[in-house]
Design an enzyme around this catalytic site. Structure first.
Site, PDB file in Angstrom:
ATOM      1  N   ALA A  12       0.897  -1.111  -0.107  1.00 13.90           N
ATOM      2  CA  ALA A  12      -0.201   0.079  -0.102  1.00 13.90           C
ATOM      3  C   ALA A  12       0.924   1.273   0.010  1.00 13.90           C
ATOM      4  CB  ALA A  12      -0.973  -0.066   1.374  1.00 13.90           C
ATOM      5  N   GLY A  13       2.054   1.199  -0.593  1.00 14.64           N
ATOM      6  CA  GLY A  13       2.882   2.200  -0.779  1.00 14.64           C
ATOM      7  C   GLY A  13       2.385   3.055  -1.938  1.00 14.64           C
ATOM      8  N   ALA A  53       3.503   2.758  -5.190  1.00  8.73           N
ATOM      9  CA  ALA A  53       3.244   2.271  -6.193  1.00  8.73           C
ATOM     10  C   ALA A  53       2.120   1.692  -6.238  1.00  8.73           C
ATOM     11  CB  ALA A  53       4.620   1.147  -6.224  1.00  8.73           C
ATOM     12  N   GLY A  54       1.803   0.724  -5.199  1.00  9.62           N
ATOM     13  CA  GLY A  54       0.595  -0.010  -4.915  1.00  9.62           C
ATOM     14  C   GLY A  54      -0.684   0.822  -5.153  1.00  9.62           C
ATOM     15  N   PHE A  93      18.576  18.689  -6.421  1.00  5.94           N
ATOM     16  CA  PHE A  93      18.812  17.291  -5.971  1.00  5.94           C
ATOM     17  C   PHE A  93      19.931  16.827  -6.591  1.00  5.94           C
ATOM     18  CE2 PHE A  93      16.619  14.898  -2.885  1.00  5.94           C
ATOM     19  CZ  PHE A  93      15.795  15.474  -2.217  1.00  5.94           C
ATOM     20  N   GLN A 138      21.751   0.982  -2.569  1.00  7.65           N
ATOM     21  CA  GLN A 138      22.648   2.457  -2.614  1.00  7.65           C
ATOM     22  C   GLN A 138      22.291   2.799  -1.119  1.00  7.65           C
ATOM     23  OE1 GLN A 138      19.509   6.115  -3.433  1.00  7.65           O
ATOM     24  NE2 GLN A 138      21.139   6.325  -4.902  1.00  7.65           N
ATOM     25  N   HIS A 182      22.678   6.030   1.223  1.00  2.00           N
ATOM     26  CA  HIS A 182      22.420   7.536   1.187  1.00  2.00           C
ATOM     27  C   HIS A 182      23.622   8.054   2.056  1.00  2.00           C
ATOM     28  CE1 HIS A 182      20.672  11.329   1.798  1.00  2.00           C
ATOM     29  NE2 HIS A 182      19.695  10.893   0.839  1.00  2.00           N
ATOM     30  N   LEU A 186      17.160   9.027   7.975  1.00  2.00           N
ATOM     31  CA  LEU A 186      17.583   9.837   6.854  1.00  2.00           C
ATOM     32  C   LEU A 186      17.403  11.360   7.213  1.00  2.00           C
ATOM     33  CD1 LEU A 186      18.389   9.418   3.829  1.00  2.00           C
ATOM     34  CD2 LEU A 186      15.966  10.308   3.380  1.00  2.00           C
ATOM     35  N   GLU A 188      18.271  14.623   1.009  1.00  3.98           N
ATOM     36  CA  GLU A 188      19.269  15.410   0.411  1.00  3.98           C
ATOM     37  C   GLU A 188      18.650  16.978   0.178  1.00  3.98           C
ATOM     38  OE1 GLU A 188      20.537  12.555  -2.470  1.00  3.98           O
ATOM     39  OE2 GLU A 188      20.401  14.438  -4.061  1.00  3.98           O
ATOM     40  N   ARG A 201      24.936  10.063  -5.417  1.00  2.00           N
ATOM     41  CA  ARG A 201      24.769   9.389  -4.000  1.00  2.00           C
ATOM     42  C   ARG A 201      25.951   8.633  -3.429  1.00  2.00           C
ATOM     43  NH1 ARG A 201      18.421   8.551  -2.860  1.00  2.00           N
ATOM     44  NH2 ARG A 201      18.024  11.002  -2.544  1.00  2.00           N
ATOM     45  N   HIS A 229      19.715   2.713   2.069  1.00  2.00           N
ATOM     46  CA  HIS A 229      18.686   3.582   1.437  1.00  2.00           C
ATOM     47  C   HIS A 229      17.923   2.900   0.638  1.00  2.00           C
ATOM     48  CE1 HIS A 229      16.398   7.138   1.420  1.00  2.00           C
ATOM     49  NE2 HIS A 229      16.728   7.505   0.064  1.00  2.00           N
ATOM     50  N   ARG A 262      20.704   4.986  -8.046  1.00  2.00           N
ATOM     51  CA  ARG A 262      19.235   5.778  -8.362  1.00  2.00           C
ATOM     52  C   ARG A 262      19.622   7.492  -8.153  1.00  2.00           C
ATOM     53  NH1 ARG A 262      15.368   8.065  -5.177  1.00  2.00           N
ATOM     54  NH2 ARG A 262      15.773   6.795  -3.299  1.00  2.00           N
ATOM     55  N   SER A 315      12.854   7.923  -7.512  1.00  2.00           N
ATOM     56  CA  SER A 315      11.970   6.779  -7.053  1.00  2.00           C
ATOM     57  C   SER A 315      10.592   7.088  -7.002  1.00  2.00           C
ATOM     58  CB  SER A 315      12.543   6.168  -5.642  1.00  2.00           C
ATOM     59  OG  SER A 315      11.608   5.272  -5.123  1.00  2.00           O
ATOM     60  N   LEU A 316       9.914   8.245  -6.391  1.00  2.00           N
ATOM     61  CA  LEU A 316       8.641   8.526  -6.292  1.00  2.00           C
ATOM     62  C   LEU A 316       8.151   8.766  -7.712  1.00  2.00           C
ATOM     63  CD1 LEU A 316       8.101  10.967  -3.315  1.00  2.00           C
ATOM     64  CD2 LEU A 316       8.233   8.434  -3.303  1.00  2.00           C
TER      65      LEU A 316
HETATM   66  C1  LIG Z   1      13.371   7.945   4.644  1.00  2.00           C
HETATM   67  C2  LIG Z   1      13.038   8.007   3.279  1.00  2.00           C
HETATM   68  C3  LIG Z   1      13.040   8.970   2.569  1.00  2.00           C
HETATM   69  C4  LIG Z   1      12.846   8.879   0.878  1.00  2.00           C
HETATM   70  N1  LIG Z   1      12.884  10.141   0.479  1.00  2.00           N
HETATM   71  C5  LIG Z   1      12.537  10.159  -1.124  1.00  2.00           C
HETATM   72  C6  LIG Z   1      12.171  11.224  -1.973  1.00  2.00           C
HETATM   73  O1  LIG Z   1      12.228  12.260  -1.297  1.00  2.00           O
HETATM   74  N2  LIG Z   1      12.021  11.105  -3.020  1.00  2.00           N
HETATM   75  C7  LIG Z   1      12.042   9.652  -3.737  1.00  2.00           C
HETATM   76  O2  LIG Z   1      11.780   9.723  -4.981  1.00  2.00           O
HETATM   77  N3  LIG Z   1      12.304   8.634  -3.048  1.00  2.00           N
HETATM   78  C8  LIG Z   1      12.417   8.650  -1.878  1.00  2.00           C
HETATM   79  N4  LIG Z   1      12.735   7.508  -0.957  1.00  2.00           N
HETATM   80  C9  LIG Z   1      12.512   6.346  -1.501  1.00  2.00           C
HETATM   81  C10 LIG Z   1      11.253   6.087  -1.898  1.00  2.00           C
HETATM   82  O3  LIG Z   1      10.413   6.398  -0.729  1.00  2.00           O
HETATM   83  C11 LIG Z   1      10.886   4.523  -1.920  1.00  2.00           C
HETATM   84  O4  LIG Z   1      11.624   3.980  -2.848  1.00  2.00           O
HETATM   85  C12 LIG Z   1       9.427   4.130  -2.014  1.00  2.00           C
HETATM   86  O5  LIG Z   1       8.673   5.085  -1.211  1.00  2.00           O
HETATM   87  C13 LIG Z   1       8.925   2.905  -2.006  1.00  2.00           C
HETATM   88  O6  LIG Z   1       7.630   2.693  -2.304  1.00  2.00           O
HETATM   89  P1  LIG Z   1       6.795   1.345  -2.846  1.00  2.00           P
HETATM   90  O7  LIG Z   1       5.453   1.837  -3.151  1.00  2.00           O
HETATM   91  O8  LIG Z   1       7.536   0.686  -3.689  1.00  2.00           O
HETATM   92  O9  LIG Z   1       6.917   0.526  -1.435  1.00  2.00           O
HETATM   93  P2  LIG Z   1       6.614   1.086   0.268  1.00  2.00           P
HETATM   94  O10 LIG Z   1       6.041   2.401   0.400  1.00  2.00           O
HETATM   95  O11 LIG Z   1       7.867   0.719   0.940  1.00  2.00           O
HETATM   96  O12 LIG Z   1       5.404   0.132   0.812  1.00  2.00           O
HETATM   97  C14 LIG Z   1       5.771  -1.200   0.776  1.00  2.00           C
HETATM   98  C15 LIG Z   1       4.241  -1.819   0.977  1.00  2.00           C
HETATM   99  O13 LIG Z   1       4.381  -3.317   1.019  1.00  2.00           O
HETATM  100  C16 LIG Z   1       3.606  -3.748   2.149  1.00  2.00           C
HETATM  101  N5  LIG Z   1       4.376  -5.288   2.262  1.00  2.00           N
HETATM  102  C17 LIG Z   1       5.746  -5.433   2.119  1.00  2.00           C
HETATM  103  N6  LIG Z   1       5.923  -6.896   2.446  1.00  2.00           N
HETATM  104  C18 LIG Z   1       4.561  -7.204   2.685  1.00  2.00           C
HETATM  105  C19 LIG Z   1       4.246  -8.591   2.985  1.00  2.00           C
HETATM  106  N7  LIG Z   1       4.922  -9.802   3.374  1.00  2.00           N
HETATM  107  N8  LIG Z   1       2.910  -8.574   3.314  1.00  2.00           N
HETATM  108  C20 LIG Z   1       2.133  -7.664   3.335  1.00  2.00           C
HETATM  109  N9  LIG Z   1       2.301  -6.564   2.940  1.00  2.00           N
HETATM  110  C21 LIG Z   1       3.735  -6.352   2.714  1.00  2.00           C
HETATM  111  C22 LIG Z   1       3.895  -2.949   3.133  1.00  2.00           C
HETATM  112  O14 LIG Z   1       2.974  -3.021   4.235  1.00  2.00           O
HETATM  113  C23 LIG Z   1       3.702  -1.469   2.347  1.00  2.00           C
HETATM  114  O15 LIG Z   1       2.307  -1.017   2.523  1.00  2.00           O
HETATM  115  C24 LIG Z   1      12.981   7.630   0.491  1.00  2.00           C
HETATM  116  C25 LIG Z   1      13.077   6.666   1.110  1.00  2.00           C
HETATM  117  C26 LIG Z   1      13.203   6.659   2.616  1.00  2.00           C
HETATM  118  C27 LIG Z   1      13.394   5.225   3.408  1.00  2.00           C
END
Ligand SMILES: Cc1cc2nc3c(=O)[nH]c(=O)nc-3n(C[C@H](O)[C@H](O)[C@H](O)COP(=O)(O)OP(=O)(O)OC[C@H]3O[C@@H](n4cnc5c(N)ncnc54)[C@H](O)[C@@H]3O)c2cc1C
Length: 583
Positions: A12-13, A15-16, A115, A235, A237, A247, A250, A281, A347, A389, A394-395
């Site tokens: 539920a990040g 991407a999802g 950035f 990576q 950071h 974190l 940047e 980075r 990171h 990256r 990433s976002l």
């Molecule tokens: C502190 C921090 C700051 C960042 N800042 C930036 C930024 O400013 N700009 C940028 O571009 N990128 C940034 N990044 C990188 C970016 O945020 C991440 O790469 C990105 O949010 C990942 O998103 P996602 O949708 O792939 O997964 P996530 O947002 O990590 O979500 C993963 C989801 O999967 C679920 N999940 C995982 N395993 C399981 C399982 N076994 N069963 C059920 N559910 C599961 C979790 O519950 C969660 O809902 C940052 C990263 C961090 C850590």
């Protein structure tokens, strides 16, 4: 229980959720998350999202393309990168229309900031490309997309843990989940499954990643016989709050913060004279650790200073409030008047589950897709980040490829027929859980996890050598043996985190092994993968394009058995391969 949905999304990040918002327009969608949806790590993103809007100064998607390819040390898939950077402005305006409260310029346009690695005119000078909402960009985008999913009646399975992927005659037909609150095991049946489970940073001791960023879905895919690619590229950071690893975005350097060594010298001028503190980075992380190694860390210790005092109180309050609050809360440091101690922190994983530009998981290097299985976000590797990256890309990746995956799935599922399954995936998962709970042994998973995290820090982080990597592999294999003797003391049904973390650990050991094996194989330095044997006399990374200009994907063949290497050659249709230097 069996629940039927057309599409099941795990994660539920951003991407999802972006995929869910896209697909739910025409089909039924369920989202599974082991944490409450808005606690996903995307909500911690601070800095921003890149798009060549040119709101603050001239910018072009072609420059964004060039920077992303160069930042990734020429390993990225140039076609996929072009899709991403060209789609970026649309992705941002779409968020604006959904209601994301971006920071604004004086004349009301979306504000942008510098950035690392983002430049104008192909590397001439830094450019303001990252669209942001102060320093809580991820939070507001996640909340906005979550609102959209609720508005469209996406079904959520919150605090449900993915136990296994279910395949029938090669097609992914759903997932088995473990309900953390009730302890029930369920089969969520689907015509298409999207994995959007985020990164795997928690395999390292020092990391910026959240509690849930454990990476087990990668191992499930790997064990299903699908090779994982680019796994050696992890990576670090440059600016984690020392010694915690939290974190310091940047954005702090994007707004004008500067790194200083123990002599008060702005040392990045030596390593990257043109873009200094805003180099890629991996370059800045190595520079910090080189300063430390050569005795120029603060007080001879393992960190340097990030100086924000030169920004002034007003700017810090307006633009970097949340970031500087971490220094205040955890270290009692006021960034307005004192420098912040920082050191590199794990990171982001550039590699992961191989996909095409529409999120379809690729089974092998003939490009064949795995029917019914998609992946997007940090767990996936569309290959837009190559070997390293760039910040805020990433976002953008999540939004662009999350949407494209949602679109591809909703177009596919109407034609998919649901067949009768003549096996019971729930019973199989239940008996595996029961066997794990019944095991007797002296090992404890939390202690093994600590050893794993320390091993990865010492043997597979910023600097690597043949010797450290080989030792790391031996230690991980020894931990794997000890893992077979782990006992789960907590026999409870409700919120049994010990059970969940034990399952996670088994998967994480797989990932550690494949990361180290891949890093050992790549006898060159490229992007985030720096092998000390392969550097120039002045400490720059030495690539070996003749032998290693390919993406390495590793196939699992069974526990303790050698992995099979698949090579995917690179194409250079947009930007030709050059030496990568920020000097
Ligand atoms: C502190 C921090 C700051 C960042 N800042 C930036 C930024 O400013 N700009 C940028 O571009 N990128 C940034 N990044 C990188 C970016 O945020 C991440 O790469 C990105 O949010 C990942 O998103 P996602 O949708 O792939 O997964 P996530 O947002 O990590 O979500 C993963 C989801 O999967 C679920 N999940 C995982 N395993 C399981 C399982 N076994 N069963 C059920 N559910 C599961 C979790 O519950 C969660 O809902 C940052 C990263 C961090 C850590």
């Amino acid at each position: 229980m069996i629940f039927n949905h057309e599409i099941v999304i795990v994660g539920a990040g951003l991407a999802g959720l972006r995929a869910a918002v896209e697909a739910v327009e025409t089909v039924d969608v369920a989202v599974v998350s082991k944490v409450l949806p808005t606690r996903s790590h995307s909500g911690a993103a601070q800095g921003g999202i890149t798009a060549a809007l040119g709101n603050e100064e001239e910018d072009q998607w072609e420059w964004h393309l060039f920077d992303t390819i160069k930042g990734g040390d020429y390993l990225g898939d140039q076609d996929a990168i072009e899709i991403m950077v060209r789609d970026a402005p649309r992705a941002i305006y779409e968020l604006e229309h959904m209601g994301v409260p971006f920071s604004r310029t004086r004349d009301g346009r979306i504000a942008q900031r510098n950035f690392g690695g983002h430049t104008r005119e192909y590397g001439k000078a830094p450019v303001k490309r990252a669209c942001h909402a102060a320093d809580h960009t991820g939070r507001v985008v996640l909340d906005t997309l979550y609102d959209q999913t609720l508005r469209h009646y996406v079904k959520f399975y919150a605090e449900h843990y993915l136990l296994s992927l279910v395949f029938d005659e090669g097609r992914c037909i759903g997932v088995v989940t473990y309900n953390l609150a009730s302890g029930n095991v369920d089969f969520l049946r689907a015509k298409a499954v999207l994995l959007a489970t985020g990164g795997c940073g928690k395999i390292y001791k020092t990391t910026s990643n959240g509690f849930a960023t454990t990476g087990e879905a990668l191992s499930l895919v790997y064990r299903a016989g699908i090779p994982l690619e680019d796994m050696e590229f992890i990576q670090f950071h440059p600016t984690g709050l020392f010694p915690l690893g939290i974190l310091v975005s940047e954005a702090a350097r994007g707004e004008g913060g500067i790194l200083l060594n123990n002599a008060g010298e702005p040392f990045m001028e030596r390593y990257a004279p043109k873009i200094k503190d805003l180099a890629a980075r991996d370059v800045v992380s190595r520079a910090i650790l080189t300063e430390v190694r050569e005795g120029r860390g603060i007080g001879g210790k393992g960190y340097v200073h990030l100086d924000l005092t030169r920004l002034g109180e007003q700017k810090i309050i307006e633009k970097l409030w949340e970031i500087t609050s971490f220094a205040r809360i955890y270290l009692g440091i006021d960034a307005v008047s004192q420098p912040i101690p920082v050191a590199p922190t794990c990171h982001y994983a550039m590699g992961g589950i191989p996909t095409d530009g529409d999120g379809r998981v690729i089974a092998d290097n003939t490009g064949k897709a795995v029917p019914g299985l998609y992946a997007a976000g940090e767990c996936a590797c569309v290959s837009v980040h190559g070997a390293n990256r760039l910040g805020c890309n990433s976002l953008l990746d999540l939004l662009v490829f999350g949407r494209r995956s949602g679109k591809a799935m909703k177009e596919e599922v109407p034609a998919v027929e649901v067949s009768v399954v003549n096996f019971d995936p729930v019973e199989a998962a239940k008996s595996r859980l029961a066997a794990l709970m019944a095991k007797e042994g002296k090992e404890q998973s939390h202690l093994l996890r600590q050893e794993m995290q320390a091993t990865m820090m010492n043997h597979g982080s910023v600097f690597r050598t043949e010797e450290t990597l080989k030792q790391g592999i031996d230690t991980i294999l020894a931990l794997r043996k000890r893992f077979s003797r782990v006992a789960v003391a907590n026999q409870g049904r409700s919120f049994n985190y010990q059970l969940m973390e034990t399952i996670e650990l088994g998967h994480q050991l797989d990932l550690c092994e494949v990361i180290l094996v891949s890093a050992l194989h790549r006898r060159e330095s490229r992007g985030a993968h720096f092998r000390e044997e392969y550097q120039t006399p002045d400490g720059e990374a030495k690539r070996n394009d003749d032998e290693y200009a390919y993406v390495a994907a590793w196939e699992y063949t069974g526990e303790g058995k050698p992995h099979i290497l698949h090579k995917e050659q690179l194409k250079f249709e947009e930007v030709e391969m050059k030496e990568r230097s920020y000097k």
